[in-house]
Design a protein around this motif. Structure first.
Motif, PDB file in Angstrom:
ATOM      1  N   TYR A  78       0.835  -1.201   0.000  1.00  0.00           N
ATOM      2  CA  TYR A  78       0.000   0.000   0.000  1.00  0.00           C
ATOM      3  C   TYR A  78       0.867   1.248   0.000  1.00  0.00           C
ATOM      4  O   TYR A  78       0.607   2.203  -0.731  1.00  0.00           O
ATOM      5  N   GLN A  80       3.973   1.511  -1.082  1.00  0.00           N
ATOM      6  CA  GLN A  80       4.627   1.615  -2.386  1.00  0.00           C
ATOM      7  C   GLN A  80       3.664   2.192  -3.410  1.00  0.00           C
ATOM      8  O   GLN A  80       4.026   3.051  -4.202  1.00  0.00           O
ATOM      9  N   GLN A  81       2.421   1.732  -3.380  1.00  0.00           N
ATOM     10  CA  GLN A  81       1.422   2.205  -4.335  1.00  0.00           C
ATOM     11  C   GLN A  81       1.117   3.679  -4.106  1.00  0.00           C
ATOM     12  O   GLN A  81       1.008   4.447  -5.058  1.00  0.00           O
ATOM     13  N   SER A  82       0.994   4.085  -2.851  1.00  0.00           N
ATOM     14  CA  SER A  82       0.672   5.483  -2.571  1.00  0.00           C
ATOM     15  C   SER A  82       1.829   6.400  -2.937  1.00  0.00           C
ATOM     16  O   SER A  82       1.624   7.516  -3.385  1.00  0.00           O
ATOM     17  N   SER A  83       3.073   5.933  -2.771  1.00  0.00           N
ATOM     18  CA  SER A  83       4.207   6.769  -3.162  1.00  0.00           C
ATOM     19  C   SER A  83       4.280   6.909  -4.685  1.00  0.00           C
ATOM     20  O   SER A  83       4.621   7.969  -5.200  1.00  0.00           O
ATOM     21  N   LYS A  84       3.920   5.840  -5.405  1.00  0.00           N
ATOM     22  CA  LYS A  84       3.900   5.919  -6.869  1.00  0.00           C
ATOM     23  C   LYS A  84       2.816   6.879  -7.341  1.00  0.00           C
ATOM     24  O   LYS A  84       3.033   7.674  -8.247  1.00  0.00           O
ATOM     25  N   SER A  85       1.633   6.795  -6.715  1.00  0.00           N
ATOM     26  CA  SER A  85       0.542   7.674  -7.141  1.00  0.00           C
ATOM     27  C   SER A  85       0.856   9.124  -6.792  1.00  0.00           C
ATOM     28  O   SER A  85       0.495  10.030  -7.535  1.00  0.00           O
ATOM     29  N   ALA A  86       1.542   9.354  -5.682  1.00  0.00           N
ATOM     30  CA  ALA A  86       1.925  10.716  -5.313  1.00  0.00           C
ATOM     31  C   ALA A  86       2.934  11.271  -6.320  1.00  0.00           C
ATOM     32  O   ALA A  86       2.877  12.440  -6.694  1.00  0.00           O
ATOM     33  N   MET A  88       3.128  10.377  -9.438  1.00  0.00           N
ATOM     34  CA  MET A  88       2.421  10.611 -10.700  1.00  0.00           C
ATOM     35  C   MET A  88       1.582  11.879 -10.622  1.00  0.00           C
ATOM     36  O   MET A  88       1.430  12.589 -11.614  1.00  0.00           O
ATOM     37  N   LYS A  89       1.027  12.169  -9.450  1.00  0.00           N
ATOM     38  CA  LYS A  89       0.248  13.395  -9.294  1.00  0.00           C
ATOM     39  C   LYS A  89       1.149  14.617  -9.345  1.00  0.00           C
ATOM     40  O   LYS A  89       0.751  15.666  -9.837  1.00  0.00           O
TER      41      LYS A  89
END
Length: 107
Positions: A78, A80-86, A88-89
């Motif tokens: 979770y 890792q996913q949130s850091s990737k989405s951050a 990308m944003k």
């Protein structure tokens, strides 16, 4: 005084007939070795911890240990996913700023 309950009127369209079950049984697809490897490793690790000393409730200890390991693995995924989405944003904001600078430079 009397309390009047609302009447329940169900139209014919609202009533649905139950669907008949199909003849085949519903089953999960078999997990790949890549998917089962973390589970097996978690159980083996818990078994080693269990054998290290006598426990009052061995089954409960196994369940708690494996559950904790899987929870920590899920939290890691979770994060890792949130850091990737951050990341990308944040990328579109940079491109917007660069586009604004380019437009100002053209003037």
């Amino acid at each position: 005084s009397k309390i009047h309950a609302p009447s329940r009127v169900i139209s014919k369209m609202a009533v649905k007939k139950p669907m008949k079950a199909s003849g085949t049984q519903w089953k999960l697809k078999p997990f790949s070795s890549k998917e089962t490897a973390p589970w097996r490793a978690a159980v083996k690790s818990a078994q080693k911890q269990l054998k290290s000393r006598k426990r009052e409730h061995p089954a409960l200890f196994m369940l708690a240990t494996v559950g904790l390991q899987l929870y920590e693995a899920a939290q890691e995924l979770y994060e890792q996913q949130s850091s990737k989405s951050a990341a990308m944003k944040a990328a579109p904001k940079k491109t917007k700023k660069m586009a604004m600078k380019a437009m100002k430079a053209k003037k």
